[in-house]
Structure formats: structure tokens, C-alpha cells
Design a protein around this motif. Sequence first.
Motif, PDB file in Angstrom:
ATOM      1  N   GLY A  40       0.685  -1.209  -0.049  1.00 21.33           N
ATOM      2  CA  GLY A  40       0.093   0.205  -0.100  1.00 21.33           C
ATOM      3  C   GLY A  40       0.756   1.159   0.029  1.00 21.33           C
ATOM      4  N   ILE A  41       2.208   1.089  -0.264  1.00 20.94           N
ATOM      5  CA  ILE A  41       3.038   2.346  -0.430  1.00 20.94           C
ATOM      6  C   ILE A  41       3.720   2.282  -1.402  1.00 20.94           C
ATOM      7  CG2 ILE A  41       2.779   3.176   1.957  1.00 20.94           C
ATOM      8  CD1 ILE A  41       5.446   1.927   2.295  1.00 20.94           C
ATOM      9  N   SER A  42       4.593   3.167  -1.914  1.00 23.78           N
ATOM     10  CA  SER A  42       5.484   2.939  -3.216  1.00 23.78           C
ATOM     11  C   SER A  42       6.712   2.582  -2.935  1.00 23.78           C
ATOM     12  CB  SER A  42       5.599   4.530  -3.997  1.00 23.78           C
ATOM     13  OG  SER A  42       6.369   5.295  -3.136  1.00 23.78           O
ATOM     14  N   ILE A  43       7.368   1.944  -3.839  1.00 17.60           N
ATOM     15  CA  ILE A  43       8.744   1.203  -3.701  1.00 17.60           C
ATOM     16  C   ILE A  43       9.570   2.461  -3.034  1.00 17.60           C
ATOM     17  CG2 ILE A  43      10.975   0.565  -4.730  1.00 17.60           C
ATOM     18  CD1 ILE A  43       8.544  -1.453  -5.301  1.00 17.60           C
ATOM     19  N   LYS A  44       9.498   3.771  -3.729  1.00 22.28           N
ATOM     20  CA  LYS A  44      10.194   4.796  -3.310  1.00 22.28           C
ATOM     21  C   LYS A  44      10.277   5.062  -1.652  1.00 22.28           C
ATOM     22  CE  LYS A  44      10.729   9.894  -3.967  1.00 22.28           C
ATOM     23  NZ  LYS A  44      10.339  11.036  -4.531  1.00 22.28           N
ATOM     24  N   GLU A  45       8.975   4.918  -1.117  1.00 24.95           N
ATOM     25  CA  GLU A  45       8.730   5.134   0.354  1.00 24.95           C
ATOM     26  C   GLU A  45       9.202   4.156   0.929  1.00 24.95           C
ATOM     27  OE1 GLU A  45       4.492   7.181   0.789  1.00 24.95           O
ATOM     28  OE2 GLU A  45       4.191   5.687  -0.499  1.00 24.95           O
ATOM     29  N   ILE A  46       8.952   2.599   0.355  1.00 27.89           N
ATOM     30  CA  ILE A  46       9.644   1.706   1.167  1.00 27.89           C
ATOM     31  C   ILE A  46      11.163   1.760   1.507  1.00 27.89           C
ATOM     32  CG2 ILE A  46       9.844  -0.896   1.328  1.00 27.89           C
ATOM     33  CD1 ILE A  46       7.497  -1.034  -0.472  1.00 27.89           C
ATOM     34  N   PHE A  47      11.850   2.247   0.521  1.00 23.59           N
ATOM     35  CA  PHE A  47      13.367   2.636   0.779  1.00 23.59           C
ATOM     36  C   PHE A  47      13.403   3.657   1.723  1.00 23.59           C
ATOM     37  CE2 PHE A  47      16.347   0.320  -2.106  1.00 23.59           C
ATOM     38  CZ  PHE A  47      15.613  -0.621  -2.921  1.00 23.59           C
ATOM     39  N   ALA A  48      12.669   4.742   1.642  1.00 25.09           N
ATOM     40  CA  ALA A  48      13.022   5.826   2.375  1.00 25.09           C
ATOM     41  C   ALA A  48      12.639   5.634   3.907  1.00 25.09           C
ATOM     42  CB  ALA A  48      12.209   7.269   1.886  1.00 25.09           C
ATOM     43  N   ARG A 115      14.572   5.990  -9.427  1.00 29.38           N
ATOM     44  CA  ARG A 115      14.809   4.780  -8.760  1.00 29.38           C
ATOM     45  C   ARG A 115      15.575   5.098  -7.496  1.00 29.38           C
ATOM     46  NH1 ARG A 115      12.843   3.437 -13.139  1.00 29.38           N
ATOM     47  NH2 ARG A 115      12.472   1.559 -14.080  1.00 29.38           N
ATOM     48  N   PRO A 116      15.133   4.546  -6.301  1.00 27.85           N
ATOM     49  CA  PRO A 116      15.877   5.063  -5.156  1.00 27.85           C
ATOM     50  C   PRO A 116      17.393   4.813  -4.932  1.00 27.85           C
ATOM     51  CG  PRO A 116      13.836   3.384  -4.736  1.00 27.85           C
ATOM     52  CD  PRO A 116      14.056   3.501  -6.261  1.00 27.85           C
ATOM     53  N   LEU A 117      17.753   3.528  -5.967  1.00 26.71           N
ATOM     54  CA  LEU A 117      19.160   3.379  -6.016  1.00 26.71           C
ATOM     55  C   LEU A 117      20.060   4.258  -6.617  1.00 26.71           C
ATOM     56  CD1 LEU A 117      19.565  -0.754  -5.693  1.00 26.71           C
ATOM     57  CD2 LEU A 117      19.709   0.879  -3.799  1.00 26.71           C
ATOM     58  N   VAL A 118      19.357   4.932  -7.658  1.00 28.15           N
ATOM     59  CA  VAL A 118      19.915   5.736  -8.491  1.00 28.15           C
ATOM     60  C   VAL A 118      19.767   7.309  -7.980  1.00 28.15           C
ATOM     61  CG1 VAL A 118      20.026   6.739 -10.932  1.00 28.15           C
ATOM     62  CG2 VAL A 118      19.488   4.332 -10.346  1.00 28.15           C
ATOM     63  N   GLY A 119      18.896   7.784  -7.355  1.00 28.17           N
ATOM     64  CA  GLY A 119      18.431   9.017  -6.729  1.00 28.17           C
ATOM     65  C   GLY A 119      18.097   9.963  -7.841  1.00 28.17           C
ATOM     66  N   ASN A 120      18.268  11.316  -7.772  1.00 27.67           N
ATOM     67  CA  ASN A 120      17.744  12.258  -8.723  1.00 27.67           C
ATOM     68  C   ASN A 120      18.642  12.483  -9.780  1.00 27.67           C
ATOM     69  OD1 ASN A 120      15.387  12.944  -7.493  1.00 27.67           O
ATOM     70  ND2 ASN A 120      16.125  13.653  -5.712  1.00 27.67           N
ATOM     71  N   THR A 121      20.002  12.276  -9.506  1.00 31.88           N
ATOM     72  CA  THR A 121      21.121  12.627 -10.527  1.00 31.88           C
ATOM     73  C   THR A 121      21.772  11.223 -11.027  1.00 31.88           C
ATOM     74  OG1 THR A 121      21.509  14.391  -9.316  1.00 31.88           O
ATOM     75  CG2 THR A 121      22.681  14.224 -11.137  1.00 31.88           C
ATOM     76  N   ILE A 122      22.036  11.063 -12.081  1.00 30.82           N
ATOM     77  CA  ILE A 122      22.446   9.638 -12.691  1.00 30.82           C
ATOM     78  C   ILE A 122      23.900   9.707 -12.548  1.00 30.82           C
ATOM     79  CG2 ILE A 122      22.906   8.150 -14.371  1.00 30.82           C
ATOM     80  CD1 ILE A 122      19.974   8.590 -15.285  1.00 30.82           C
ATOM     81  N   ASP A 123      24.595   9.070 -11.846  1.00 29.75           N
ATOM     82  CA  ASP A 123      25.944   8.859 -11.675  1.00 29.75           C
ATOM     83  C   ASP A 123      26.514   7.583 -12.651  1.00 29.75           C
ATOM     84  OD1 ASP A 123      28.798   8.219 -10.988  1.00 29.75           O
ATOM     85  OD2 ASP A 123      28.560   9.149  -9.297  1.00 29.75           O
ATOM     86  N   GLU A 124      27.012   7.902 -13.912  1.00 33.69           N
ATOM     87  CA  GLU A 124      27.264   6.787 -14.738  1.00 33.69           C
ATOM     88  C   GLU A 124      28.284   5.889 -14.128  1.00 33.69           C
ATOM     89  OE1 GLU A 124      27.486   8.410 -18.940  1.00 33.69           O
ATOM     90  OE2 GLU A 124      28.431   6.683 -19.474  1.00 33.69           O
ATOM     91  N   ASP A 125      29.299   6.124 -13.589  1.00 30.65           N
ATOM     92  CA  ASP A 125      30.313   5.413 -12.936  1.00 30.65           C
ATOM     93  C   ASP A 125      29.467   4.435 -11.930  1.00 30.65           C
ATOM     94  OD1 ASP A 125      32.151   6.317 -14.710  1.00 30.65           O
ATOM     95  OD2 ASP A 125      33.096   7.658 -13.129  1.00 30.65           O
ATOM     96  N   ASN A 126      28.847   5.070 -11.043  1.00 29.27           N
ATOM     97  CA  ASN A 126      28.020   4.085 -10.046  1.00 29.27           C
ATOM     98  C   ASN A 126      27.396   3.374 -10.579  1.00 29.27           C
ATOM     99  OD1 ASN A 126      29.161   5.209  -7.792  1.00 29.27           O
ATOM    100  ND2 ASN A 126      27.573   6.614  -7.209  1.00 29.27           N
ATOM    101  N   LEU A 127      26.572   3.533 -11.541  1.00 31.82           N
ATOM    102  CA  LEU A 127      25.734   2.780 -12.281  1.00 31.82           C
ATOM    103  C   LEU A 127      26.482   1.650 -13.046  1.00 31.82           C
ATOM    104  CD1 LEU A 127      22.702   3.299 -12.466  1.00 31.82           C
ATOM    105  CD2 LEU A 127      22.766   4.053 -14.520  1.00 31.82           C
ATOM    106  N   LYS A 128      27.388   1.794 -13.596  1.00 33.05           N
ATOM    107  CA  LYS A 128      28.424   0.868 -14.211  1.00 33.05           C
ATOM    108  C   LYS A 128      28.846  -0.115 -13.193  1.00 33.05           C
ATOM    109  CE  LYS A 128      31.936   0.034 -17.592  1.00 33.05           C
ATOM    110  NZ  LYS A 128      32.114  -1.178 -16.669  1.00 33.05           N
ATOM    111  N   ARG A 129      29.231   0.242 -12.095  1.00 34.12           N
ATOM    112  CA  ARG A 129      29.949  -0.425 -10.911  1.00 34.12           C
ATOM    113  C   ARG A 129      28.820  -1.326 -10.709  1.00 34.12           C
ATOM    114  NH1 ARG A 129      33.361   3.723  -9.543  1.00 34.12           N
ATOM    115  NH2 ARG A 129      31.814   4.773  -8.423  1.00 34.12           N
ATOM    116  N   LEU A 130      27.493  -0.843 -10.534  1.00 32.74           N
ATOM    117  CA  LEU A 130      26.623  -1.871 -10.029  1.00 32.74           C
ATOM    118  C   LEU A 130      26.072  -2.898 -10.809  1.00 32.74           C
ATOM    119  CD1 LEU A 130      24.368  -2.400  -7.572  1.00 32.74           C
ATOM    120  CD2 LEU A 130      22.959  -0.475  -8.683  1.00 32.74           C
TER     121      LEU A 130
END
Length: 164
Positions: A40-48, A115-130
Amino acid sequence: MNIILIGFMGSGKTTIGKELAKAKNMEFIDTDDLIESRQGISIKEIFAVHGEPRFREIEAEVLNSLAGIDGHVISVGGGAVMRTGNMSSLKRIGTVVFLDAPLKKIISNLKGNFRPLVGNTIDEDNLKRLLDTRYPTYSQADIIVHTDNLDIKQTVEAILHSLN
Ligand code: S3P
């Protein structure tokens, strides 16, 4: 049996899954949607509110609850298969297909789609590492479909071809 789509967030699992379900005349389920409707809540809220470890527990419960279903195309949240046991539970209920999208395509799909694991700004290096961390696990799928240069229709056709 079922067809299960796994792969990194932004790789097109939901979009492709819906089209694949239409083509196969099967029902479509998205595990993130199931989590949201059951909690009954969003994924974003579950993470937060509860944090990632709690999200992973809920996600594993939802995956286990799929045992016994049939005739569905199931799109699975990108991190789910990283938890021990989840890949084998998925393989028990169907054919697991890894949608292997290039990082460029992933980034363009994620723009404007929080996406909670990405946040508001996409960091290409972090994404590539993941992605690099997860790639060996994704590659344990029954079928791997490389989506580079394929549009939605062609990707669905490539999956159908591999399934036959
Ligand atoms: C996640 C992917 C998301 C969602 C959650 C965590 C991940 O699903 O489950 O934000 O860990 O990669 P999608 O793969 O559908 O974006």
C-alpha cells in the motif's frame, strides 16, 4: 510455465514484458507493482521509510508467493536475483530471460524515471559499477537476449525465437 524477465533497472523489462505477454496471450505481472499494491505504499517510500534490507525481504516474500502460478510473463525488479535463493525460485516456476541492455540505453531509460538506488542525478560510473557487480548473476539466466540496436518489437521477437 511462466516467462520471467530479469535485468538491470531501465533495461525495458516492463515495456518488453507487456508486449511479450500480448504476443503469447499470457498475463503480465510486475513484481514492483505487486510489492506496492500489497504494501500500500510506493517502492520509493519503502526504501525511504524502511530501508533497502526491508525492501529486499518484502521482495523475496513476493517472489516466493509466485510459486504455483502459471501462464504469466513476470517482470522482476532489477536487484531481486542478487539475493541467495531468488534465482532458483524463479527458475523453478519458469524460463528466466536476461534482458541485456547496454549502459547507454539503460541511462536513457532511467532519465526522468526515479529509482531509489540511483537518486535524482544519474552517476554513470556508479551505475556501471552496480551493473558490473550484478552481471555475472544476471548471466545465470536460462536465456540471454542482447537488446543493443533492437527496438521493442525486435526484442520481443528475439525472446520468442530463443524460447522456441
Ligand atoms: C531495483 C530495481 C527496481 C526496484 C527497486 C530496486 C534494483 O526495479 O525493484 O528500485 O535494485 O535494481 P526495476 O528493475 O523494475 O527498475
